[in-house]
Design a protein around this motif. Structure first.
Motif, PDB file in Angstrom:
ATOM      1  N   MET A 352     -58.196  20.101 -13.633  1.00 15.21           N
ATOM      2  CA  MET A 352     -56.972  20.700 -13.505  1.00 15.21           C
ATOM      3  C   MET A 352     -56.630  21.443 -14.951  1.00 15.21           C
ATOM      4  SD  MET A 352     -54.712  20.624 -11.315  1.00 15.21           S
ATOM      5  CE  MET A 352     -53.791  22.055 -11.598  1.00 15.21           C
ATOM      6  N   THR A 353     -57.092  20.878 -15.972  1.00 16.11           N
ATOM      7  CA  THR A 353     -57.134  21.774 -17.295  1.00 16.11           C
ATOM      8  C   THR A 353     -57.642  22.938 -17.103  1.00 16.11           C
ATOM      9  OG1 THR A 353     -57.010  19.619 -18.475  1.00 16.11           O
ATOM     10  CG2 THR A 353     -57.393  21.762 -19.918  1.00 16.11           C
ATOM     11  N   GLY A 354     -58.756  23.099 -16.716  1.00 14.50           N
ATOM     12  CA  GLY A 354     -58.984  24.436 -16.357  1.00 14.50           C
ATOM     13  C   GLY A 354     -58.617  25.426 -15.473  1.00 14.50           C
ATOM     14  N   SER A 355     -57.729  24.679 -14.447  1.00 16.48           N
ATOM     15  CA  SER A 355     -57.011  25.576 -13.380  1.00 16.48           C
ATOM     16  C   SER A 355     -55.886  26.092 -14.257  1.00 16.48           C
ATOM     17  CB  SER A 355     -56.504  24.623 -12.214  1.00 16.48           C
ATOM     18  OG  SER A 355     -55.693  25.324 -11.545  1.00 16.48           O
ATOM     19  N   ALA A 356     -55.026  25.389 -15.288  1.00 17.74           N
ATOM     20  CA  ALA A 356     -53.998  25.803 -15.985  1.00 17.74           C
ATOM     21  C   ALA A 356     -54.375  26.988 -16.799  1.00 17.74           C
ATOM     22  CB  ALA A 356     -53.345  24.715 -16.726  1.00 17.74           C
ATOM     23  N   LEU A 357     -55.499  26.773 -17.480  1.00 19.49           N
ATOM     24  CA  LEU A 357     -55.850  27.754 -18.580  1.00 19.49           C
ATOM     25  C   LEU A 357     -56.321  29.193 -17.666  1.00 19.49           C
ATOM     26  CD1 LEU A 357     -58.373  25.374 -20.876  1.00 19.49           C
ATOM     27  CD2 LEU A 357     -55.732  26.529 -21.409  1.00 19.49           C
ATOM     28  N   THR A 358     -56.932  29.110 -16.513  1.00 20.77           N
ATOM     29  CA  THR A 358     -57.196  30.245 -15.817  1.00 20.77           C
ATOM     30  C   THR A 358     -55.875  30.834 -15.266  1.00 20.77           C
ATOM     31  OG1 THR A 358     -57.420  29.141 -13.577  1.00 20.77           O
ATOM     32  CG2 THR A 358     -59.666  29.497 -15.063  1.00 20.77           C
ATOM     33  N   MET A 359     -54.836  30.315 -14.989  1.00 20.50           N
ATOM     34  CA  MET A 359     -53.692  30.695 -14.588  1.00 20.50           C
ATOM     35  C   MET A 359     -53.046  31.518 -15.653  1.00 20.50           C
ATOM     36  SD  MET A 359     -51.820  27.699 -12.275  1.00 20.50           S
ATOM     37  CE  MET A 359     -52.820  27.115 -10.727  1.00 20.50           C
ATOM     38  N   LEU A 360     -52.860  30.921 -16.766  1.00 20.39           N
ATOM     39  CA  LEU A 360     -52.339  31.496 -18.241  1.00 20.39           C
ATOM     40  C   LEU A 360     -53.091  32.717 -18.567  1.00 20.39           C
ATOM     41  CD1 LEU A 360     -50.318  31.570 -20.378  1.00 20.39           C
ATOM     42  CD2 LEU A 360     -51.913  29.804 -21.604  1.00 20.39           C
ATOM     43  N   ALA A 361     -54.449  32.535 -18.460  1.00 11.44           N
ATOM     44  CA  ALA A 361     -55.507  33.781 -18.784  1.00 11.44           C
ATOM     45  C   ALA A 361     -55.014  34.804 -17.955  1.00 11.44           C
ATOM     46  CB  ALA A 361     -56.952  33.377 -18.804  1.00 11.44           C
ATOM     47  N   GLY A 362     -54.919  34.698 -16.569  1.00  6.57           N
ATOM     48  CA  GLY A 362     -54.720  35.815 -15.696  1.00  6.57           C
ATOM     49  C   GLY A 362     -53.417  36.591 -16.176  1.00  6.57           C
ATOM     50  N   GLY A 363     -52.246  35.774 -16.345  1.00  6.77           N
ATOM     51  CA  GLY A 363     -50.904  36.666 -16.976  1.00  6.77           C
ATOM     52  C   GLY A 363     -51.537  37.267 -18.132  1.00  6.77           C
ATOM     53  N   LEU A 364     -51.983  36.893 -19.303  1.00  6.61           N
ATOM     54  CA  LEU A 364     -52.172  37.335 -20.347  1.00  6.61           C
ATOM     55  C   LEU A 364     -53.342  38.972 -20.165  1.00  6.61           C
ATOM     56  CD1 LEU A 364     -53.049  34.556 -22.685  1.00  6.61           C
ATOM     57  CD2 LEU A 364     -50.866  35.853 -22.576  1.00  6.61           C
ATOM     58  N   VAL A 365     -54.182  38.741 -19.210  1.00  5.91           N
ATOM     59  CA  VAL A 365     -55.014  39.828 -19.018  1.00  5.91           C
ATOM     60  C   VAL A 365     -54.203  40.991 -18.334  1.00  5.91           C
ATOM     61  CG1 VAL A 365     -56.864  40.303 -17.405  1.00  5.91           C
ATOM     62  CG2 VAL A 365     -57.393  38.256 -19.027  1.00  5.91           C
ATOM     63  N   ALA A 366     -53.439  40.417 -17.306  1.00  6.38           N
ATOM     64  CA  ALA A 366     -52.632  41.570 -16.630  1.00  6.38           C
ATOM     65  C   ALA A 366     -51.949  42.455 -17.607  1.00  6.38           C
ATOM     66  CB  ALA A 366     -51.993  40.702 -15.391  1.00  6.38           C
ATOM     67  N   LEU A 383     -62.681  33.198  -9.666  1.00  9.63           N
ATOM     68  CA  LEU A 383     -64.021  32.353  -9.743  1.00  9.63           C
ATOM     69  C   LEU A 383     -63.723  31.137 -10.354  1.00  9.63           C
ATOM     70  CD1 LEU A 383     -67.017  32.462  -8.853  1.00  9.63           C
ATOM     71  CD2 LEU A 383     -67.467  33.368 -10.682  1.00  9.63           C
ATOM     72  N   LEU A 384     -63.374  31.371 -11.637  1.00 13.60           N
ATOM     73  CA  LEU A 384     -63.291  30.008 -12.359  1.00 13.60           C
ATOM     74  C   LEU A 384     -62.121  29.236 -11.901  1.00 13.60           C
ATOM     75  CD1 LEU A 384     -63.426  31.570 -16.008  1.00 13.60           C
ATOM     76  CD2 LEU A 384     -65.217  30.665 -14.527  1.00 13.60           C
ATOM     77  N   GLY A 385     -60.803  29.684 -11.585  1.00 11.25           N
ATOM     78  CA  GLY A 385     -59.892  28.914 -11.071  1.00 11.25           C
ATOM     79  C   GLY A 385     -60.281  28.070  -9.552  1.00 11.25           C
ATOM     80  N   GLY A 386     -61.000  28.962  -8.744  1.00 13.82           N
ATOM     81  CA  GLY A 386     -61.556  28.426  -7.466  1.00 13.82           C
ATOM     82  C   GLY A 386     -62.271  27.014  -7.672  1.00 13.82           C
ATOM     83  N   ALA A 387     -63.337  27.297  -8.609  1.00 14.34           N
ATOM     84  CA  ALA A 387     -64.331  26.284  -9.146  1.00 14.34           C
ATOM     85  C   ALA A 387     -63.616  25.081  -9.573  1.00 14.34           C
ATOM     86  CB  ALA A 387     -65.294  26.513 -10.089  1.00 14.34           C
ATOM     87  N   ALA A 388     -62.473  25.185 -10.356  1.00 13.19           N
ATOM     88  CA  ALA A 388     -61.602  23.851 -10.926  1.00 13.19           C
ATOM     89  C   ALA A 388     -60.941  23.326  -9.827  1.00 13.19           C
ATOM     90  CB  ALA A 388     -60.715  24.555 -11.919  1.00 13.19           C
ATOM     91  N   ILE A 389     -60.278  24.102  -8.857  1.00  8.79           N
ATOM     92  CA  ILE A 389     -59.677  23.432  -7.729  1.00  8.79           C
ATOM     93  C   ILE A 389     -60.512  22.812  -6.661  1.00  8.79           C
ATOM     94  CG2 ILE A 389     -58.090  23.821  -5.724  1.00  8.79           C
ATOM     95  CD1 ILE A 389     -56.754  23.811  -8.558  1.00  8.79           C
ATOM     96  N   GLY A 390     -61.726  23.273  -6.593  1.00  4.98           N
ATOM     97  CA  GLY A 390     -62.743  22.513  -5.697  1.00  4.98           C
ATOM     98  C   GLY A 390     -63.245  21.234  -6.289  1.00  4.98           C
ATOM     99  N   LEU A 391     -63.475  21.100  -7.550  1.00  2.48           N
ATOM    100  CA  LEU A 391     -63.774  19.762  -8.299  1.00  2.48           C
ATOM    101  C   LEU A 391     -62.701  18.930  -7.904  1.00  2.48           C
ATOM    102  CD1 LEU A 391     -65.591  20.893 -11.504  1.00  2.48           C
ATOM    103  CD2 LEU A 391     -66.444  19.913  -9.559  1.00  2.48           C
ATOM    104  N   MET A 392     -61.397  19.248  -8.298  1.00  2.00           N
ATOM    105  CA  MET A 392     -60.495  18.227  -8.400  1.00  2.00           C
ATOM    106  C   MET A 392     -59.762  17.916  -7.061  1.00  2.00           C
ATOM    107  SD  MET A 392     -57.067  19.307  -7.964  1.00  2.00           S
ATOM    108  CE  MET A 392     -56.124  17.966  -9.269  1.00  2.00           C
ATOM    109  N   GLY A 393     -59.682  18.695  -6.043  1.00  2.56           N
ATOM    110  CA  GLY A 393     -58.830  18.764  -4.797  1.00  2.56           C
ATOM    111  C   GLY A 393     -59.190  17.534  -3.905  1.00  2.56           C
ATOM    112  N   SER A 394     -60.369  17.332  -3.357  1.00  5.50           N
ATOM    113  CA  SER A 394     -60.808  16.284  -2.529  1.00  5.50           C
ATOM    114  C   SER A 394     -60.739  14.939  -3.399  1.00  5.50           C
ATOM    115  CB  SER A 394     -62.243  16.691  -2.096  1.00  5.50           C
ATOM    116  OG  SER A 394     -63.268  16.911  -2.737  1.00  5.50           O
TER     117      SER A 394
END
Length: 510
Positions: A352-366, A383-394
């Motif tokens: 979940m930490t990885g997911s939060a960081l990729t969201m923030l990075a997306g805004g900064l990159v944009a 790609l990074l965000g999807g991997a993070a959600i895949g690990l934590m969702g189920s």
């Protein structure tokens, strides 16, 4: 699921689903995929739908968030009805309703008709999904139950991630005017096939003989509380309205707590099982799921709007940017159980930490990258965000539902999903509002996407905190109730604990 013990323990033999179990799992996975794909496909279609129907911003909020509103309202009543009366025909009727009303959505020529259809579709989807988790908990035990619940959660995550690429491909093939209608028609063949499979292969209804009472007042109070929590975010009121909704929510919550205690004292079986209200890991794990689901769904919607309205990409181009998320989610979900064996519940927190960081990075990159490089950079972050959600969702879902007693299987899963739907309605409405206000105020699409992504990252950060506290609460529970106290199961959520010893899977005799 469990972490490995300090000294290396003997591996637990991997159990296999029998033929009847595989059929039940297929039906539940297909039903979940059909109903959950619907909303994520729609995200890509919003710009085309808006132009064709001349929909106002308020109409769009109802079209997107109204589905979640009705979905959430149907979950707990559906779960309780399934617990008491049996699940099979509620599953079939809910999916049939969802499928038939998809035709109405596809042929709508007015925003009001589409809004009404989306509300009915959401109610049907909520009735279906409230039966799925209960069915899997009824049919399977031990290791097979954990695997089945994990596969259901993975399916939901993949439906969520695959929606934008599928929607983009349909719009590219059929054009914007007809493409968004075809995205609704995608539900029909999947839905009809699943209805037939469910009628044939789901176990016969087995009404509860232990807790046959429905607690109708509890159902009404929960429904009213859900409506009051979600409605102001679907149709935002003024400040006076916010205060009125907040006061009503507090009043209804107090009435629900009072009634549940009174109903239990009179010998009834309250709608919300006492074991759920007493379990801190269940509550905190549910809070984690809420923040994750809301932030992810809102981030996906805002990304689709930014790529098409801000960067001028075609629906197919926007879908290709989102596609790496689906691929990474599928791969990470398949490997999640191996990671959990090594890292335990910390898997949820780190992912979940990885997911939060990729969201923030997306805004900064944009905000900073060139227009030519931006789609590639955003695709990499997806790609990074999807991997993070895949690990934590189920993983998180399995940890949450292990705290639910068997007689509340349907309600426990329904509460978890209802909480996610409330979060979805809140996050989608709030974050799309942030994006639209920023662009309308002259800030530009890049600044708007940065603002919305920052808020999404903050919400995901709340999921990280909730996950940390859930891990601590689980550790406290296990120190008081040592592994092996429950028949057929041992707990081990963190490294250094004993490995899980799980009971055999079972399927109903039919």
């Amino acid at each position: 699921m469990s972490a490995s013990a300090g000294p290396i323990a003997a591996p637990v033999a991997k159990e296999r689903f029998d033929a009847a179990g595989r059929r039940v799992l297929l039906v539940c996975v297909a039903g979940g995929f059909t109903t959950l794909l619907d909303q994520s496909v729609l995200n890509t279609s919003i710009p085309a739908l808006r132009e064709t129907l001349h929909a106002r911003p308020a109409d769009l909020q109802w079209i997107v968030a109204g589905y979640s509103l009705a979905f959430g309202l149907a979950l707990i009543p559906g779960g309780r009805l399934g617990d008491v009366k049996g699940r099979k025909w509620f599953f079939v009727s809910g999916l049939a309703l969802f499928t038939l009303v998809s035709l109405v959505s596809a042929t709508a020529t007015d925003p009001g008709v589409l809004i009404a259809a989306r509300l009915v579709q959401g109610a049907g989807a909520g009735l279906v999904n409230s039966q799925m988790i209960g069915t899997l908990q009824d049919v399977f035990d031990g290791q097979l139950r954990a695997r089945a619940l994990g596969m259901y959660a993975v399916t939901g995550g993949l439906a969520f991630a695959l929606g934008p690429p599928i929607g983009g491909a349909v719009l590219a093939a059929a054009g914007p005017e007809h493409g968004w209608r075809l995205t609704f028609l995608l539900n029909v063949p999947f839905g009809l096939a699943t209805v037939v499979l469910a009628a044939r292969h789901l176990p016969k209804p087995r009404p509860s003989t232990r807790n046959p009472d429905l607690d109708l007042l509890g159902l009404l109070l929960v429904g009213a509380l859900t409506l009051v929590l979600m409605l102001p975010f679907v149709q935002p009121p003024g400040w006076t309205g916010w205060l009125a909704f907040a006061a009503a929510a507090l009043l209804l919550l107090g009435a629900l707590v009072w009634w549940q205690r009174r109903y239990a004292r009179t010998g009834g079986h309250p709608l919300i099982h006492p074991a759920l209200t007493r379990s801190a890991p269940y509550a905190l794990g549910t809070a984690t799921a809420m923040a994750q689901f809301g932030s992810s769904l809102a981030a996906s919607l805002v990304l689709a709007m930014f790529l098409q309205d801000g960067l001028g990409l075609s629906p197919m181009g926007a879908a290709l940017v989102a596609l790496p998320s689906a691929v990474a989610m599928g791969v990470a979900s398949a490997l999640a159980w191996r990671v959990v064996q090594r890292c335990g519940r910390r898997t949820v927190t780190v992912a979940m930490t990885g997911s939060a960081l990729t969201m923030l990075a997306g805004g900064l990159v944009a905000h900073a990258a060139s227009a030519a490089a931006l789609p590639w950079l955003l695709a990499f972050l997806q790609l990074l965000g999807g991997a993070a959600i895949g690990l934590m969702g189920s993983t998180n879902q399995a940890f949450v539902l292990r705290h639910a007693p068997a007689e509340a299987a349907g309600v426990s899963g329904a509460i978890l999903q209802m909480a996610q739907r409330i979060a979805a309605a809140v996050a989608v409405s709030a974050l799309s509002g942030v994006y639209l206000r920023e662009t309308a105020g002259g800030g530009g699409h890049r600044s708007a996407y940065l603002a919305a992504s920052t808020v999404c990252a903050a919400v995901a950060g709340l999921a990280v905190l909730a996950s940390v506290f859930a891990g601590r609460a689980t550790a406290r529970e296990q120190s008081e109730d040592r592994p092996g106290d429950r028949p057929g199961e041992q707990h081990g959520d963190r490294p250094g604990e004993q490995p899980v010893t799980l009971g055999r899977g079972r399927t109903p005799v039919r």
